[in-house]
Write an enzyme that holds these catalytic residues in place. Structure first.
Site, PDB file in Angstrom:
ATOM      1  N   HIS A   1      -2.497  30.727  43.607  1.00 29.82           N
ATOM      2  CA  HIS A   1      -3.511  30.770  44.677  1.00 29.82           C
ATOM      3  C   HIS A   1      -3.835  29.367  45.209  1.00 29.82           C
ATOM      4  O   HIS A   1      -4.505  29.239  46.224  1.00 29.82           O
ATOM      5  CB  HIS A   1      -4.782  31.511  44.219  1.00 29.82           C
TER       6      HIS A   1
ATOM      7  N   ASP B   1       3.102  21.000  32.238  1.00 25.23           N
ATOM      8  CA  ASP B   1       2.191  20.438  33.250  1.00 25.23           C
ATOM      9  C   ASP B   1       2.692  19.051  33.607  1.00 25.23           C
ATOM     10  O   ASP B   1       3.651  18.541  33.005  1.00 25.23           O
ATOM     11  CB  ASP B   1       0.738  20.392  32.724  1.00 25.23           C
TER      12      ASP B   1
HETATM   13  C1  LIG Z   1      -6.350  25.381  38.101  1.00 22.25           C
HETATM   14  S1  LIG Z   1      -5.443  24.554  36.853  1.00 22.25           S
HETATM   15  C2  LIG Z   1      -4.952  25.912  35.903  1.00 22.25           C
HETATM   16  C3  LIG Z   1      -4.803  25.562  34.482  1.00 22.25           C
HETATM   17  C4  LIG Z   1      -4.502  26.730  33.562  1.00 22.25           C
HETATM   18  N1  LIG Z   1      -3.302  27.435  33.971  1.00 22.25           N
HETATM   19  C5  LIG Z   1      -5.683  27.662  33.502  1.00 22.25           C
HETATM   20  O1  LIG Z   1      -5.509  28.863  33.645  1.00 22.25           O
HETATM   21  O2  LIG Z   1      -6.795  27.208  33.303  1.00 22.25           O
HETATM   22  C6  LIG Z   1      -3.952  24.060  37.691  1.00 22.25           C
HETATM   23  C7  LIG Z   1      -3.000  23.287  36.820  1.00 22.25           C
HETATM   24  O3  LIG Z   1      -1.801  23.037  37.561  1.00 22.25           O
HETATM   25  C8  LIG Z   1      -1.337  21.743  37.242  1.00 22.25           C
HETATM   26  N2  LIG Z   1      -0.440  21.269  38.292  1.00 22.25           N
HETATM   27  C9  LIG Z   1      -0.759  20.868  39.558  1.00 22.25           C
HETATM   28  N3  LIG Z   1       0.358  20.533  40.217  1.00 22.25           N
HETATM   29  C10 LIG Z   1       1.399  20.745  39.366  1.00 22.25           C
HETATM   30  C11 LIG Z   1       2.809  20.598  39.484  1.00 22.25           C
HETATM   31  N4  LIG Z   1       3.365  20.197  40.616  1.00 22.25           N
HETATM   32  N5  LIG Z   1       3.565  20.909  38.430  1.00 22.25           N
HETATM   33  C12 LIG Z   1       3.013  21.331  37.266  1.00 22.25           C
HETATM   34  N6  LIG Z   1       1.692  21.504  37.095  1.00 22.25           N
HETATM   35  C13 LIG Z   1       0.897  21.201  38.134  1.00 22.25           C
HETATM   36  C14 LIG Z   1      -2.598  20.940  37.133  1.00 22.25           C
HETATM   37  O4  LIG Z   1      -2.390  19.752  36.413  1.00 22.25           O
HETATM   38  C15 LIG Z   1      -3.527  21.918  36.422  1.00 22.25           C
HETATM   39  O5  LIG Z   1      -3.456  21.767  35.048  1.00 22.25           O
END
Ligand SMILES: C[S@@+](CC[C@H](N)C(=O)[O-])C[C@H]1O[C@@H](n2cnc3c(N)ncnc32)[C@H](O)[C@@H]1O
Length: 539
Positions: free
Chosen positions: A383, A338
């Protein structure tokens, strides 16, 4: 023209005969809309004029009766289950339960059949013209709900007591007459009731709002941020045809942020609004059908476990999904990736979990540093992106994939129209619109997922989509059939590097890993907002 008249308008009763075209299946199909019902009661009439046989319009009475029978039959099953298990019966009163308990499959099926049949029956009884007429007023539900939410009226007086309109007007800081109008409208949706003239009491719905902070945040976010964004969406679509950018949506039109800030950036700058959003997502993620166990129990982690394989949880936040899988499969190693800000507050695992789960800073639009893993999974990631960015994410993997590596997406999958229980179909299609209105992202159908993989790289072979029964999300899978990665760094090496990196990031961490309780989910979404702000700033 009635069914008993011929085209000239003369009575035709004497030449009308019943015919036996009864469709005997009296089970209303839970997974289809009303227009797929073919049943009649056998009274379809045929008009024989000049030796000509014509079908006259089918009398809908049979369908109405069938629906009412379905409602009675299936309700009895649900009711019997409640009685046998001493579960409090559903009620509109304030002492009624706020939610349904988890039900056995058969009872849940009966419940869904009632929901569908009752909705169909109501729509048929109202009729298309009046249905459409009053559907156009649906935003007034948002208006009165917004009043309840914004003025915090659910908490204005304790459950079990009453308040007058005058008292509630003071709380709202709105004149009494208009407070009364707004509340009496909310009451038509069973939010509060008027127990005597001018005196308001709680109902099951207002009590639930009063007692469920996260639900209040969900409502607040929906009526304050989502609703204006929906209103701005058609303008966004005409001003920026086909845009895939998250700064050109209904949200930007509504809040005067076009080409300036994404929703995540805007919410990140406003602590109260941001917090409401995080908590709203926490409310949703803890709702029925989103439990992480569906993913844990319905993917073939077993074979990965047998080979003590490596799994990369991309955008995995604090790793609660990996933790849930790790608790069931004791040999798999996980690398949770992340953005730095999310990992800065990541929990410190202990014992076996600490040995098998490591964190790594990573931006998923850049080349994947963990090469040669067995599975790369994306839960609630794809999504959040338009196709342009989803393809970029999948392409960022390619240079490090070994032959046979699996890419797994855990997201909603849009069903074929009319194949879903209408209630579920409405939710999933609404979710798709919400992604459009807020960030120009989307939910996808099976074909759209397949196209994503094919466009990202022809060496991805799409394996298909499965959806566990009872779950709102699907498991989408592809396998890499291209050349092996160049082998510069293997997953094991990166895991070790990641461990020390995460140890630094996690110094301040005080949170415990858990399998997805509300607090944990809120933290995850907190991190998401913070990181999206960071990601936007970086891009
Ligand atoms: C909706 S959450 C999903 C978290 C986890 N996968 C779950 O199922 O609960 C989206 C995640 O994507 C991460 N994120 C957003 N942009 C990102 C990027 N460019 N690279 C890596 N992670 C990212 C956010 O920090 C967040 O933890």
């Amino acid at each position: 023209m009635g069914a008993t008249e011929n085209i000239t308008g003369s009575p035709v009763d004497d030449v009308i005969r019943p015919i036996d075209t009864v469709v005997t299946d009296d089970n209303v199909n839970v997974n289809s809309h009303v227009d797929s019902h073919e049943g009649t009661n056998g009274n379809v009439k045929v008009n024989i004029t000049n030796g000509h046989v014509e079908d006259l319009p089918v009398d809908n009475t049979s369908l109405l009766v069938k629906l009412s029978q379905t409602i009675a039959r299936e309700t009895e099953k649900v009711d019997a289950y409640f009685r046998e298990n001493s579960i409090p019966a559903p009620s509109f009163e304030a002492d009624g339960p706020s939610d349904y308990p988890a039900l056995p499959d058969e009872i849940q099926k009966a419940r869904m059949a009632v929901i569908k049949a009752a909705a169909d029956l109501k729509d048929l009884m109202v009729g298309p013209k009046e249905s459409v007429r009053w559907m156009a007023w649906d935003h007034n539900n948002s208006l009165s709900l917004r009043a309840v939410s914004q003025f915090k009226l659910a908490n204005a007086f304790p459950v079990g007591s009453t308040a007058t309109f005058a008292e509630l007007a003071k709380v709202a800081n709105v004149d009494e007459m208009n407070t009364r109008r707004l509340l009496r409208h909310a009451m038509t949706n069973r939010i509060f009731k008027e127990v005597s003239p001018g005196v308001v009491a709680h109902t099951a719905a207002s009590k639930t709002l009063a007692q469920d902070d996260l639900l209040q945040d969900w409502v607040g976010y929906c009526v304050q941020d989502l609703w204006p964004s929906a209103v701005g969406t058609l303008e966004a679509l005409t001003r920026f045809p086909g845009s895939q950018e998250d700064t050109q949506t209904g949200f930007q039109v509504a809040f005067d942020l076009v080409d300036k800030e994404s929703m995540f950036t805007a919410l990140g700058k406003d602590p109260a609004r941001g917090r409401q959003f995080h908590r709203a997502m926490g409310s949703l993620a803890n709702g029925a059908g989103y439990e992480v166990e569906y993913f844990v129990d319905n993917y073939d982690w077993k074979s990965i476990n047998e080979n003590a394989g490596t799994v990369v949880d991309v955008g995995g936040s604090h790793g609660f999904v990996s933790v849930a899988i790790a608790k069931k499969f004791d040999k798999i190693k996980f690398i949770v990736e992340d953005l730095p800000k999310a990992l800065a507050t990541a929990p410190k695992f202990e014992g076996d979990l600490a040995e098998r789960i490591t964190f790594k800073d990573y931006d998923y639009f850049t080349p994947q540093p963990v090469k040669g893993a067995d599975v790369y999974f994306y839960r609630w990631i794809i999504h959040n992106t338009s196709d342009k960015y989803a393809i970029k994410i999948l392409q960022s993997l390619v240079h490090g994939l070994k032959k046979g590596a699996r890419i797994v997406i855990n997201d909603h999958c849009l069903p074929e129209p009319n194949t879903e229980n209408p209630w579920d179909e409405k939710i999933i299609r609404t979710m798709d619109l919400v992604m459009l209105t807020l960030i120009n992202a989307q939910e996808r159908s099976k074909e759209e997922f397949e196209t994503l993989f094919r466009t990202a790289n022809p060496n991805y072979r799409f394996l298909g989509v499965t959806r566990p029964a009872g779950c709102r999300m699907s498991i989408v899978e592809a396998v890499w059939e291209g050349e092996d990665y160049d082998g510069a760094v293997d997953a094991e090496t990166v895991a070790v590097e990641a461990e020390s990196e995460a140890a630094r990031s996690a110094e301040k961490a005080e949170t415990e890993a858990s399998s997805g309780n509300v607090e944990n989910t809120i933290e995850i979404v907190d991190a998401q907002v913070a990181n999206n702000v960071e990601a936007v700033a970086a891009n």
